[in-house]
Structures are given as structure tokens and as C-alpha cells.
Design a protein around this motif. Structure first.
Motif, PDB file in Angstrom:
ATOM      1  N   ILE A 116      -7.408   0.887  -2.214  1.00  0.00           N
ATOM      2  CA  ILE A 116      -7.327   0.029  -1.041  1.00  0.00           C
ATOM      3  C   ILE A 116      -7.535  -1.444  -1.403  1.00  0.00           C
ATOM      4  N   GLY A 117      -6.514  -2.241  -1.124  1.00  0.00           N
ATOM      5  CA  GLY A 117      -6.609  -3.683  -1.284  1.00  0.00           C
ATOM      6  C   GLY A 117      -6.288  -4.215  -2.663  1.00  0.00           C
ATOM      7  N   ALA A 118      -6.181  -3.351  -3.672  1.00  0.00           N
ATOM      8  CA  ALA A 118      -5.975  -3.833  -5.048  1.00  0.00           C
ATOM      9  C   ALA A 118      -4.664  -4.602  -5.198  1.00  0.00           C
ATOM     10  N   GLN A 119      -3.661  -4.239  -4.381  1.00  0.00           N
ATOM     11  CA  GLN A 119      -2.347  -4.878  -4.513  1.00  0.00           C
ATOM     12  C   GLN A 119      -2.379  -6.367  -4.155  1.00  0.00           C
ATOM     13  N   THR A 120      -3.381  -6.809  -3.417  1.00  0.00           N
ATOM     14  CA  THR A 120      -3.460  -8.231  -3.083  1.00  0.00           C
ATOM     15  C   THR A 120      -3.748  -9.075  -4.319  1.00  0.00           C
TER      16      THR A 120
ATOM     17  N   PHE B  30      -1.099  -4.732   3.507  1.00  0.00           N
ATOM     18  CA  PHE B  30      -2.335  -3.958   3.529  1.00  0.00           C
ATOM     19  C   PHE B  30      -2.740  -3.748   4.982  1.00  0.00           C
ATOM     20  N   GLY B  31      -3.694  -2.869   5.194  1.00  0.00           N
ATOM     21  CA  GLY B  31      -4.144  -2.579   6.542  1.00  0.00           C
ATOM     22  C   GLY B  31      -5.409  -3.314   6.917  1.00  0.00           C
ATOM     23  N   ASP B  32      -5.831  -3.143   8.161  1.00  0.00           N
ATOM     24  CA  ASP B  32      -7.031  -3.825   8.649  1.00  0.00           C
ATOM     25  C   ASP B  32      -8.268  -3.410   7.861  1.00  0.00           C
ATOM     26  N   GLY B  33      -8.340  -2.139   7.452  1.00  0.00           N
ATOM     27  CA  GLY B  33      -9.495  -1.677   6.704  1.00  0.00           C
ATOM     28  C   GLY B  33      -9.638  -2.358   5.358  1.00  0.00           C
ATOM     29  N   ALA B  34      -8.514  -2.716   4.749  1.00  0.00           N
ATOM     30  CA  ALA B  34      -8.550  -3.341   3.423  1.00  0.00           C
ATOM     31  C   ALA B  34      -9.203  -4.718   3.452  1.00  0.00           C
ATOM     32  N   THR B  35      -9.224  -5.363   4.600  1.00  0.00           N
ATOM     33  CA  THR B  35      -9.794  -6.709   4.661  1.00  0.00           C
ATOM     34  C   THR B  35     -11.303  -6.715   4.423  1.00  0.00           C
ATOM     35  N   SER B  36     -11.935  -5.549   4.457  1.00  0.00           N
ATOM     36  CA  SER B  36     -13.361  -5.463   4.144  1.00  0.00           C
ATOM     37  C   SER B  36     -13.608  -5.239   2.657  1.00  0.00           C
TER      38      SER B  36
ATOM     39  N   SER C 280       0.864  -1.169   0.000  1.00  0.00           N
ATOM     40  CA  SER C 280       0.000   0.000   0.000  1.00  0.00           C
ATOM     41  C   SER C 280       0.908   1.229   0.000  1.00  0.00           C
ATOM     42  N   TYR C 281       0.386   2.352   0.430  1.00  0.00           N
ATOM     43  CA  TYR C 281       1.129   3.615   0.386  1.00  0.00           C
ATOM     44  C   TYR C 281       1.911   3.892   1.669  1.00  0.00           C
ATOM     45  N   ARG C 282       1.868   2.981   2.651  1.00  0.00           N
ATOM     46  CA  ARG C 282       2.496   3.269   3.941  1.00  0.00           C
ATOM     47  C   ARG C 282       3.755   2.451   4.198  1.00  0.00           C
ATOM     48  N   GLU C 283       4.125   1.557   3.273  1.00  0.00           N
ATOM     49  CA  GLU C 283       5.232   0.632   3.543  1.00  0.00           C
ATOM     50  C   GLU C 283       6.588   1.191   3.127  1.00  0.00           C
TER      51      GLU C 283
ATOM     52  N   CYS D 143      -1.088  -8.424   6.815  1.00  0.00           N
ATOM     53  CA  CYS D 143      -2.014  -7.400   7.279  1.00  0.00           C
ATOM     54  C   CYS D 143      -1.431  -6.682   8.488  1.00  0.00           C
ATOM     55  N   GLN D 144      -1.202  -5.389   8.347  1.00  0.00           N
ATOM     56  CA  GLN D 144      -0.805  -4.581   9.500  1.00  0.00           C
ATOM     57  C   GLN D 144      -2.078  -4.014  10.131  1.00  0.00           C
ATOM     58  N   ASN D 145      -2.514  -4.667  11.155  1.00  0.00           N
ATOM     59  CA  ASN D 145      -3.698  -4.201  11.877  1.00  0.00           C
ATOM     60  C   ASN D 145      -3.254  -3.072  12.799  1.00  0.00           C
TER      61      ASN D 145
END
Length: 380
Positions: free
Chosen positions: A147-151, A174-180, A104-107, A202-204
């Protein structure tokens, strides 16, 4: 606005982490024996731990410097990673050079582990490029904002690894929000069906912007993956050694044909979602205080100090490295040349494209018309 209460349990309390959360170094810096995971980090001696600590200090300094550059008007936006250094450094240092990262954009700490040029981290946030770096130069795709597209990208790449008969691994963050998001769930369906060598990391960090993780996940996020047929593990994301261990385990499984793994690194976003966000509007200050006591840097610092590995010479060397990296980052940002207008057409396609060439020709003739007009009326 009333601050929302995050209902998920906080790891690393006085009695240790909640059941099922892998932890090798406590918040107080105490090494916890674990017969299952100790062999995976048996090679990590004092010098290696010092190296991990240096990494975390340096990336925190990168983060602080980039935040300052944004506040000073040199960057349009910045997504801080403050508090998530252990999850990213621990996992990032476990990877081989031929593994491929989809983030994602935070790594930015993972990018640092991959050897990214520091200036390249800032290009897209300064608005000087559509993406920051050549993905194949460091085997890391440019950051994904959707969000989540990279998976999905990671799973597709991993299926390609299978077809090539290689033992490299794709890793997606990805983050916890992406799991939705549907993309993440669809990616896990394909990864499980084809037993693709991919790690879902997943970085929760407990907050999907202003939504607490407890609102969208009433059970641990890692519990979702087994429903797809993917083994999962929940790790203390503020423990760099534990993050290294579980990532090594997942890599070994993938390389040996064992398929995907889902890792939930339970950590905390100590800063804002981005520099455009004000977390004080929705986050309880007491929650931030609780997690600050579990700071990943302070934890490893305490552990190193208990082993006599945190002396003045070491801390001075780490500070000097962080200062040098911050100076390089700032200089690279301020010296970054402005892109030419026609640069917008670069890297759109991997091969020449007549349709795009025609657009570029029309655009350049349009721009030149302004110069022609200035010449005809005698203006400069």
C-alpha cells in the motif's frame, strides 16, 4: 458485527456537490457550466462523450467477468473497481502515451486505457506470473500490492524526467487508506522539494477495507497536500468529464514546470475490497444505496440521453463491444498455459546474474532427480 457509519459527506446531493468539489455533470446527468474547467474539455463533443461511456461500460464488464472467473475457481483473487470507473477512465484518457503510470492493484480501467492485453490483466491473479505485463510496452508499471509504495516509484521516475529534460509526467494512483502510509507522505516531500512532474491521484472510495475514511481523515484528504507545498483539487470522482478536466489541468501544470498536483477523486467502492471480503459485515446498506444513485455510468447515460445521443443503435454497439471484450478476457484466462517451474527465475534481474543462474541450475537438477528416480524403479 455492527456496521460502521462513514462520517464523510456524500457528494452530489439534491443541492449539488459540497463546496470545493469540482463537478461538471450532476448525478441526474445535467451539465453544469464552470468557467474555470469548461475550456479544458471544450474539445469533448458528443462522440467523445459516447467514447467515454463505452470505456466505462467495457471496464465494468471486464470487472464483472473477472469476478465471475474468481467465483468459478479460475482466479485466486480479484479486486473489483465497481463504482470507480469514471475516476479511472476520465484520468486515464487524459494521459499521453509517453506519460508513465504507477498504480495500485485496482486500476484495471487505467490499464485498459493504456492498451494492456486483456489476458495480461489476469496473469498474476491466476498465479501464472509474478507480474502481468511488460511495463515499458504500455508505460504503466505492474500493479503494486504494498500500500502506497507506488507513490515513491512515481516520484523517483518524475525526478528522472526532470533530469532528462523531458515534458512527460508520472501519475500514481492510490486509495484513501494509502494516505496514512509513510511512503505517500515521503513521496510528497520529495515531489514538492524537487518540483517533480508527478500527479498524486487519490481515489477516495470511502473504505480502506473495513475502515471508513472518516475515521482517518477528519478533513478532506486533498487538504493535506498543500501542507507539503503541493496544490490540490477535490473532484467528483463519479463525473468522468470533471475527472478528465482536472487531470488535464494537472498534466499541463507538470509539463510547464509547475511541479506536482494532488487530486482527490471522491468516489465509492460499490463492491467488496477484494473477492475475499464481505462488505455487508461493516458497511451500512443505506450508504451503498445512496451512492448507487450516483452511479457514474447512469449519470453519463442520462446526460447522453438528454442530448439525443443514447439511441438503440449506440447501446447495441456498446453492448456488443463489452460482450466481445468479456469473451476475449475469459478465453485468455482459460487458455493461459501453466508456467514451467523454472519460470520463477525469469525477470528477477534486468541483466544476467551468476548467483541467480546457479540457483536455477541447482533447482533444475533437483527437479530432474525425480525423473531419474522414476526411471530407475520402472515407474511411469
Amino acid at each position: 458485527m455492527v456496521a460502521l457509519k462513514n462520517i464523510e459527506s456524500v457528494p452530489g446531493g439534491p443541492d449539488g456537490p459540497p463546496p470545493g468539489l469540482i463537478q461538471l455533470i450532476t448525478a441526474d446527468g445535467i451539465r453544469v457550466p464552470d468557467p474555470a474547467y469548461d475550456p479544458l474539455v471544450a474539445d469533448v463533443d458528443g462522440a467523445a462523450l459516447q467514447g467515454l461511456y463505452e470505456d466505462m461500460v467495457v471496464v465494468r464488464r471486464i470487472d464483472a467477468e473477472a469476478t465471475a472467473l474468481q467465483r468459478q475457481g479460475e482466479l485466486a483473487l480479484w479486486p473489483p473497481l465497481l463504482g470507480q470507473e469514471a475516476a479511472q477512465i476520465g484520468s486515464g484518457r487524459a494521459l499521453r502515451r509517453d506519460d508513465f503510470v504507477f498504480s495500485s492493484y485496482r486500476e484495471n480501467a487505467v490499464a485498459y486505457c493504456r492498451g494492456v492485453d486483456l489476458t495480461d490483466i489476469l496473469r498474476v491473479w491466476r498465479g501464472n506470473a509474478s507480474s502481468g505485463w511488460d511495463p515499458y510496452a504500455i508505460n504503466m508499471a505492474t500493479p503494486q500490492v504494498i500500500i502506497g509504495a507506488q507513490t515513491l516509484h512515481a516520484t523517483g521516475y518524475a525526478m528522472g524526467i526532470l533530469n532528462d529534460g523531458d515534458d512527460a509526467v508520472a501519475v500514481t494512483y492510490f486509495g484513501d487508506g494509502a494516505t496514512s502510509q509513510g511512503d505517500v507522505n515521503e513521496a510528497m516531500v520529495f515531489a514538492a522539494s524537487f518540483q517533480a512532474p508527478v500527479i498524486f491521484f487519490c481515489q477516495n472510495n470511502h473504505w480502506a477495507i473495513s475502515e471508513p475514511v472518516g475515521l482517518q481523515a477528519h478533513v478532506p484528504i486533498a487538504n493535506r497536500a498543500p501542507g507539503f507545498g503541493i496544490p490540490s483539487v477535490r473532484v467528483d470522482g463519479n463525473d468522468v468529464l470533471a475527472c478528465l478536466a482536472v487531470t488535464r489541468q494537472a498534466l499541463a501544470r507538470a509539463r510547464s514546470g509547475g511541479g506536482p498536483t494532488f487530486i482527490e477523486a471522491v468516489t465509492y467502492r460499490m463492491g467488496p475490497h477484494t473477492t475475499a471480503d464481505d462488505p455487508t459485515r461493516y458497511r451500512d446498506a443505506n450508504e451503498l444505496e445512496d451512492w448507487a444513485a450516483k452511479d457514474p455510468l447512469k449519470r453519463l447515460e442520462a446526460h447522453l440521453d438528454s442530448r439525443g445521443l443514447f439511441d438503440e443503435a449506440f447501446t447495441a454497439a456498446v453492448k456488443a463491444k463489452a460482450d466481445a471484450v468479456a469473451a476475449e478476457l475469459r478465453a485468455g484466462c482459460l487458455d493461459m498455459p501453466e508456467p514451467a517451474p523454472s519460470d520463477v527465475f525469469k525477470h528477477v534481474y534486468s541483466t544476467p546474474n551468476s548467483w541467480l543462474d546457479r540457483q536455477q541450475d541447482h533447482y533444475e537438477r533437483y527437479l530432474s532427480s525425480f525423473a531419474d528416480s522414476a526411471s530407475s524403479d520402472g515407474s511411469s
